[in-house]
Design a protein around this motif. Structure first.
Motif, PDB file in Angstrom:
ATOM      1  N   LEU A 153     -29.286 -12.614 -35.869  1.00 23.98           N
ATOM      2  CA  LEU A 153     -29.556 -12.719 -34.439  1.00 23.98           C
ATOM      3  C   LEU A 153     -28.488 -12.038 -33.584  1.00 23.98           C
ATOM      4  N   PRO A 154     -27.168 -12.265 -33.830  1.00 23.01           N
ATOM      5  CA  PRO A 154     -26.159 -11.550 -33.006  1.00 23.01           C
ATOM      6  C   PRO A 154     -26.271 -10.040 -33.123  1.00 23.01           C
ATOM      7  N   GLU A 155     -26.585  -9.547 -34.332  1.00 19.13           N
ATOM      8  CA  GLU A 155     -26.737  -8.100 -34.526  1.00 19.13           C
ATOM      9  C   GLU A 155     -27.890  -7.555 -33.699  1.00 19.13           C
ATOM     10  N   MET A 156     -29.003  -8.294 -33.672  1.00 18.63           N
ATOM     11  CA  MET A 156     -30.173  -7.840 -32.918  1.00 18.63           C
ATOM     12  C   MET A 156     -29.932  -7.904 -31.419  1.00 18.63           C
ATOM     13  N   LEU A 157     -29.183  -8.917 -30.967  1.00 16.45           N
ATOM     14  CA  LEU A 157     -28.857  -8.993 -29.540  1.00 16.45           C
ATOM     15  C   LEU A 157     -27.972  -7.827 -29.119  1.00 16.45           C
ATOM     16  N   ALA A 158     -26.994  -7.474 -29.965  1.00 19.49           N
ATOM     17  CA  ALA A 158     -26.133  -6.329 -29.659  1.00 19.49           C
ATOM     18  C   ALA A 158     -26.949  -5.040 -29.652  1.00 19.49           C
ATOM     19  N   ARG A 159     -27.900  -4.951 -30.577  1.00 20.62           N
ATOM     20  CA  ARG A 159     -28.739  -3.746 -30.656  1.00 20.62           C
ATOM     21  C   ARG A 159     -29.609  -3.608 -29.410  1.00 20.62           C
ATOM     22  N   VAL A 160     -30.257  -4.704 -28.981  1.00 23.70           N
ATOM     23  CA  VAL A 160     -31.127  -4.607 -27.817  1.00 23.70           C
ATOM     24  C   VAL A 160     -30.310  -4.371 -26.556  1.00 23.70           C
ATOM     25  N   THR A 161     -29.090  -4.911 -26.496  1.00 25.88           N
ATOM     26  CA  THR A 161     -28.226  -4.656 -25.338  1.00 25.88           C
ATOM     27  C   THR A 161     -27.882  -3.174 -25.232  1.00 25.88           C
ATOM     28  N   GLU A 162     -27.597  -2.567 -26.381  1.00 26.75           N
ATOM     29  CA  GLU A 162     -27.293  -1.131 -26.391  1.00 26.75           C
ATOM     30  C   GLU A 162     -28.501  -0.314 -25.949  1.00 26.75           C
ATOM     31  N   PHE A 163     -29.693  -0.687 -26.452  1.00 26.93           N
ATOM     32  CA  PHE A 163     -30.907   0.025 -26.051  1.00 26.93           C
ATOM     33  C   PHE A 163     -31.171  -0.132 -24.558  1.00 26.93           C
ATOM     34  N   GLN A 164     -30.974  -1.345 -24.051  1.00 19.12           N
ATOM     35  CA  GLN A 164     -31.214  -1.583 -22.617  1.00 19.12           C
ATOM     36  C   GLN A 164     -30.260  -0.763 -21.757  1.00 19.12           C
ATOM     37  N   GLN A 165     -29.008  -0.657 -22.174  1.00 19.28           N
ATOM     38  CA  GLN A 165     -28.042   0.148 -21.428  1.00 19.28           C
ATOM     39  C   GLN A 165     -28.454   1.613 -21.423  1.00 19.28           C
ATOM     40  N   GLN A 166     -28.926   2.106 -22.572  1.00 16.89           N
ATOM     41  CA  GLN A 166     -29.371   3.497 -22.637  1.00 16.89           C
ATOM     42  C   GLN A 166     -30.593   3.729 -21.745  1.00 16.89           C
ATOM     43  N   MET A 167     -31.543   2.771 -21.763  1.00 15.17           N
ATOM     44  CA  MET A 167     -32.737   2.920 -20.925  1.00 15.17           C
ATOM     45  C   MET A 167     -32.380   2.844 -19.447  1.00 15.17           C
ATOM     46  N   GLU A 168     -31.466   1.956 -19.085  1.00 15.90           N
ATOM     47  CA  GLU A 168     -31.065   1.843 -17.684  1.00 15.90           C
ATOM     48  C   GLU A 168     -30.377   3.112 -17.210  1.00 15.90           C
ATOM     49  N   GLU A 169     -29.533   3.692 -18.093  1.00 22.70           N
ATOM     50  CA  GLU A 169     -28.857   4.947 -17.726  1.00 22.70           C
ATOM     51  C   GLU A 169     -29.871   6.076 -17.562  1.00 22.70           C
ATOM     52  N   LEU A 170     -30.860   6.127 -18.450  1.00 21.49           N
ATOM     53  CA  LEU A 170     -31.881   7.164 -18.333  1.00 21.49           C
ATOM     54  C   LEU A 170     -32.682   7.011 -17.044  1.00 21.49           C
ATOM     55  N   GLN A 171     -33.056   5.765 -16.712  1.00 21.80           N
ATOM     56  CA  GLN A 171     -33.908   5.539 -15.546  1.00 21.80           C
ATOM     57  C   GLN A 171     -33.162   5.764 -14.238  1.00 21.80           C
ATOM     58  N   LYS A 172     -31.977   5.149 -14.115  1.00 21.38           N
ATOM     59  CA  LYS A 172     -31.286   5.166 -12.836  1.00 21.38           C
ATOM     60  C   LYS A 172     -30.443   6.415 -12.624  1.00 21.38           C
ATOM     61  N   VAL A 173     -29.871   6.948 -13.688  1.00 19.62           N
ATOM     62  CA  VAL A 173     -28.945   8.080 -13.532  1.00 19.62           C
ATOM     63  C   VAL A 173     -29.665   9.405 -13.759  1.00 19.62           C
ATOM     64  N   ASP A 174     -30.167   9.600 -14.960  1.00 12.14           N
ATOM     65  CA  ASP A 174     -30.726  10.903 -15.312  1.00 12.14           C
ATOM     66  C   ASP A 174     -32.082  11.155 -14.637  1.00 12.14           C
ATOM     67  N   ILE A 175     -33.041  10.271 -14.886  1.00  8.36           N
ATOM     68  CA  ILE A 175     -34.373  10.452 -14.293  1.00  8.36           C
ATOM     69  C   ILE A 175     -34.309  10.304 -12.777  1.00  8.36           C
ATOM     70  N   GLY A 176     -33.488   9.374 -12.291  1.00 13.78           N
ATOM     71  CA  GLY A 176     -33.336   9.226 -10.842  1.00 13.78           C
ATOM     72  C   GLY A 176     -32.779  10.472 -10.179  1.00 13.78           C
ATOM     73  N   ALA A 177     -31.802  11.112 -10.836  1.00 17.35           N
ATOM     74  CA  ALA A 177     -31.229  12.339 -10.272  1.00 17.35           C
ATOM     75  C   ALA A 177     -32.254  13.464 -10.244  1.00 17.35           C
ATOM     76  N   ILE A 178     -33.094  13.565 -11.295  1.00 18.21           N
ATOM     77  CA  ILE A 178     -34.114  14.613 -11.322  1.00 18.21           C
ATOM     78  C   ILE A 178     -35.140  14.394 -10.211  1.00 18.21           C
ATOM     79  N   ASN A 179     -35.584  13.164 -10.033  1.00 17.93           N
ATOM     80  CA  ASN A 179     -36.532  12.872  -8.956  1.00 17.93           C
ATOM     81  C   ASN A 179     -35.943  13.195  -7.585  1.00 17.93           C
TER      82      ASN A 179
END
Length: 544
Positions: A153-179
């Protein structure tokens, strides 16, 4: 006794008593806010109640105890309870969460209906991005579509946290800048068309840039979809209090905690961790969950902008009234106007700011400099700049009066001595008068900050909103976007306390946000007070 009254001692004691009562009241209020607000972050025990309902059927309830109160037993006469002629009955307010199973987060349970009360160690609290908390027991852990051991369970929580951070960076920083860049190119093309300066070469260059940006957007969108697919394969199967099995995807999970297994040190660490999350996270669930970082940022930015605007205006107006204006009817009229402005209700300033700054000034700016965006307004709509200017006008009388009082305490001999030594009046003001009066100027700024940080009514008309999708400061040019709306801690308190769909859940959050607002105001004031004290010490010799 008569001599004692004539000596003035009673008035001294009355003043001391009034100050003491005020101080005790302020400390008591802060203690109430702090105790209610900080308790919101403490990881409470999770209880399991075995109960008998009105029909004598056994039920099970799992949740946190939020409040206790006693009610008259006669109010429960319609229930078939054996109260043994008791006058009052205790009841508990329990947060049960699990919104997909029950309609309300909270429910009242009567103590006489409780058969057994326990705190099992394997009860889990899951904090989610949507639908609030979930309370229950872990039934199975699914990783990439296969059931695995709960030890992962701790491993999966760390994994999903990393994925969420990557998705948030893509949405707010990269994709947001392109828009943002695509929108600017669209407006640039439209401006050329309005000005009839669009050449084929310019149109082709803009089209090529848009095509390139859209290609980058498609690539980033594919990466985002791939990350979502990876997260969606991980699931947690939970057994709720009524025995139902509920599947929760890890993409919706923020935190999993076994509160009943935590010792005091672990609870203390979680307490400070939840405070840090409250300060740094964005709000969720109609502002009843998550943090208040956008509101903190908006409050501090608006107060700093207001200070930058009101300080020079107030000081210049005070210098004119005291040093240059003659003792005539116009000067007296100006002083009366300044005094009267200090007593105008703040909502009137909001109406003035909306009508004059937003619609008149902002609308004119849009027509002159941003015609390509019309009919969508740029500055002709409420924003952080108009809020700062409106509050600057609201606090302007405070700075003027305080600065003028500081100028009036400077003896005329210092002015005459400076002029006699050959200095001009401007040099005398800049090198002698203003340095000595700087503590009084800082006092006015302190009072202005204290009033502006707590104002809410005018901001509701000129810029503040319930939820701002973007901060006024980001990585897109021109970086500081003064035309954007913003969140404010004062309005956040009003919205959560009076407009929340879940009143019981919002009550501790109101106290926590109020404590944070008081802390920010005190911090801003203490910073200004320290600057004032340094200036006072620096120019003490010159003053004497």
């Amino acid at each position: 006794m008569n001599k004692w009254f004539k000596s003035g001692s009673p008035w001294i004691w009355l003043s001391a008593g009034g100050v003491s009562i005020s101080l005790i009241s302020v400390i008591g209020l802060l203690w109430l806010i702090a105790s209610r607000g900080l308790s919101y972050f403490w990881p409470a025990d999770i209880y399991q109640f075995e109960m008998l309902d009105q029909n004598g059927k056994k039920t099970q309830i799992i949740g946190e105890i939020y409040d206790r109160e006693s009610i008259p037993a006669r109010q429960l006469s319609h229930l078939q309870l054996d109260l043994a002629d008791a006058e009052e009955v205790e009841r508990l307010l329990v947060k049960t969460g699990n919104r997909e199973l029950v309609s309300l987060d909270f429910r009242w349970i009567l103590v006489p209906q409780i058969i057994e009360q326990s705190t099992p160690e394997d009860i889990v609290l899951i904090e989610r991005r949507t639908n609030g908390n979930f309370y229950g027991y872990i039934d199975a852990l699914i990783l990439d579509g296969q059931q695995v051991s709960l030890d992962r369970l701790p491993e999966m929580l760390a994994r999903v946290t990393e994925f969420q951070q990557q998705m948030e960076e893509l949405q707010k920083v990269d994709i947001g800048a392109i828009n943002y860049q695509i929108e600017r190119l669209r407006l640039q093309e439209r401006k050329h068309r309005l000005e009839q300066t669009l050449t084929p070469d310019t149109e082709q260059a803009i089209s090529e840039q848009v095509t390139e940006l859209q290609a980058d957007y498609q690539q980033l969108e594919q990466e985002l979809l791939a990350l979502r697919a990876k997260v969606s394969r991980d699931q947690l199967k939970m057994r709720a209090m009524d025995g139902q099995i509920v599947t929760i995807n890890f993409e919706h999970i923020l935190k999993v905690s076994f509160n009943n297994l935590l010792h005091f040190g672990e609870k203390l660490m979680m307490f400070f961790s939840q405070i840090a999350s409250f300060i740094s996270d964005d709000p969720r669930e109609a502002n009843t969950e998550g943090g208040v970082f956008p509101a903190i940022f908006g409050t501090v930015l608006m107060v700093l902008l207001m200070t930058v605007i009101v300080s020079p205006l107030g000081v210049v107006a005070a210098i004119y009234l005291h040093e240059y204006a003659g003792n005539n009817a116009l000067t007296k009229l100006l002083r009366i106007a300044v005094i009267n402005l200090a007593g105008v209700p703040s909502i009137v300033y909001g109406v003035f700011g909306l009508g004059f700054f937003v619609y008149m000034v902002g609308g004119s700016l849009d027509q002159l400099f941003y015609p390509e965006t019309l009919p969508s307004p740029t500055f002709g709509t409420p924003g952080v700049m108009w809020s700062a200017i409106t509050l600057a006008i609201l606090t302007l009388p405070v700075v003027i009066v305080s600065t003028e009082e500081g100028l009036s305490r400077i003896p005329g001999s210092m002015r005459h001595g400076s002029l006699a030594l050959g200095a001009t009046k401007a040099e005398t003001l800049w090198r002698i008068i203003l340095p000595i009066a700087s503590p009084a100027i800082m006092t006015g700024i302190i009072l202005a900050i204290a009033r502006a940080a707590g104002e809410v009514a005018p901001l509701m008309l000129v810029g503040v909103v319930k939820m701002a999708p973007n901060l006024p400061l980001d990585g897109n040019f021109p970086f500081l976007h003064l035309d954007r709306k913003f969140m404010h801690l004062g309005f956040h308190i009003y919205d959560v306390g009076f407009q929340s769909p879940n009143v019981e859940a919002a009550r501790p959050l109101v106290y926590a946000t109020a404590l944070l607002l008081v802390t920010i105001i005190v911090a801003l004031n203490m910073t200004a007070v320290s600057i004032r004290n340094r200036l006072r010490e620096k120019y003490r010799t010159l003053e004497h």
